[in-house]
Design a protein around this motif. Structure first.
Motif, PDB file in Angstrom:
ATOM      1  N   LEU A 144     -53.898 -93.303  43.056  1.00 20.38           N
ATOM      2  CA  LEU A 144     -53.003 -93.664  41.855  1.00 20.38           C
ATOM      3  C   LEU A 144     -52.254 -94.499  41.991  1.00 20.38           C
ATOM      4  O   LEU A 144     -52.261 -95.480  41.001  1.00 20.38           O
ATOM      5  N   GLU A 145     -51.671 -94.955  43.033  1.00 22.05           N
ATOM      6  CA  GLU A 145     -50.918 -96.084  43.017  1.00 22.05           C
ATOM      7  C   GLU A 145     -51.539 -97.404  42.780  1.00 22.05           C
ATOM      8  O   GLU A 145     -51.109 -98.263  42.345  1.00 22.05           O
ATOM      9  N   ARG A 146     -52.503 -97.447  43.477  1.00 15.03           N
ATOM     10  CA  ARG A 146     -53.332 -98.851  43.482  1.00 15.03           C
ATOM     11  C   ARG A 146     -53.946 -98.945  41.789  1.00 15.03           C
ATOM     12  O   ARG A 146     -53.802 -99.918  41.483  1.00 15.03           O
ATOM     13  N   SER A 147     -54.161 -97.689  41.136  1.00  8.49           N
ATOM     14  CA  SER A 147     -54.691 -97.808  39.918  1.00  8.49           C
ATOM     15  C   SER A 147     -53.560 -98.261  39.024  1.00  8.49           C
ATOM     16  O   SER A 147     -53.650 -99.079  37.856  1.00  8.49           O
ATOM     17  N   LEU A 148     -52.387 -97.941  39.357  1.00  5.71           N
ATOM     18  CA  LEU A 148     -51.244 -98.443  38.483  1.00  5.71           C
ATOM     19  C   LEU A 148     -50.943 -99.863  38.860  1.00  5.71           C
ATOM     20  O   LEU A 148     -50.590-100.475  37.811  1.00  5.71           O
ATOM     21  N   SER A 149     -51.055-100.289  39.989  1.00  3.40           N
ATOM     22  CA  SER A 149     -50.700-101.703  40.287  1.00  3.40           C
ATOM     23  C   SER A 149     -51.863-102.682  39.751  1.00  3.40           C
ATOM     24  O   SER A 149     -51.533-103.888  39.566  1.00  3.40           O
ATOM     25  N   TYR A 207     -56.158 -89.814  38.108  1.00  2.00           N
ATOM     26  CA  TYR A 207     -55.907 -89.292  39.457  1.00  2.00           C
ATOM     27  C   TYR A 207     -54.618 -88.336  39.423  1.00  2.00           C
ATOM     28  O   TYR A 207     -54.608 -87.346  40.268  1.00  2.00           O
ATOM     29  N   ARG A 208     -53.908 -88.580  38.211  1.00  2.00           N
ATOM     30  CA  ARG A 208     -52.874 -87.308  38.110  1.00  2.00           C
ATOM     31  C   ARG A 208     -53.189 -86.038  38.007  1.00  2.00           C
ATOM     32  O   ARG A 208     -53.010 -85.014  38.558  1.00  2.00           O
ATOM     33  N   GLN A 211     -53.026 -89.723  46.061  1.00  2.00           N
ATOM     34  CA  GLN A 211     -51.836 -90.550  45.640  1.00  2.00           C
ATOM     35  C   GLN A 211     -51.950 -91.916  45.807  1.00  2.00           C
ATOM     36  O   GLN A 211     -51.345 -92.560  45.069  1.00  2.00           O
ATOM     37  N   GLU A 212     -52.468 -92.444  47.011  1.00  2.00           N
ATOM     38  CA  GLU A 212     -52.641 -93.813  47.150  1.00  2.00           C
ATOM     39  C   GLU A 212     -53.732 -94.543  46.149  1.00  2.00           C
ATOM     40  O   GLU A 212     -53.395 -95.536  45.834  1.00  2.00           O
ATOM     41  N   SER A 264     -54.728 -94.279  35.694  1.00  2.00           N
ATOM     42  CA  SER A 264     -53.959 -93.418  36.323  1.00  2.00           C
ATOM     43  C   SER A 264     -53.969 -91.851  35.946  1.00  2.00           C
ATOM     44  O   SER A 264     -53.569 -90.944  36.798  1.00  2.00           O
TER      45      SER A 264
END
Length: 97
Positions: free
Chosen positions: A87-92, A14-15, A84-85, A11
């Motif tokens: 990033l969100e997938r990497s977090l999940s 991506y940040r 950003q999507e 994450s």
């Protein structure tokens, strides 16, 4: 089939890409490198005004070697919202700490 840059599990990667893209409403785009192993791809940010800046994936600092990567070695342009999507997938998909 997904592309290597869509499978990055960090994450922080991506940040940092998003930080180098600037403001979410700025309209800048990012293109990921298709060469290499794809673990943490280098990338370039293309500003609305045509300025291109290449970044090293490991340090997220501006590349001293390249002013622009070759088009055939780059992904299509991605918007801030698309990154950003990712990033969100990497977090999940990341295991809990």
């Amino acid at each position: 089939m997904t592309n290597a840059w869509e499978n990055v599990r960090s994450s922080d990667y991506y940040r940092s890409v998003m930080q180098n893209m600037g403001r979410p409403s700025g309209g800048n785009r990012v293109r990921y490198g298709k060469r290499g192993e794809g673990v943490l791809p280098n990338y370039q940010v293309e500003a609305v005004d045509g300025v291109v800046v290449c970044f090293s994936a490991k340090s997220h600092r501006q590349s001293r070697t390249y002013s622009k990567f070759q088009d055939q070695n780059l992904s299509r342009p991605y918007s801030f919202a698309e990154v950003q999507e990712m990033l969100e997938r990497s977090l999940s998909s990341s295991p809990p700490s």
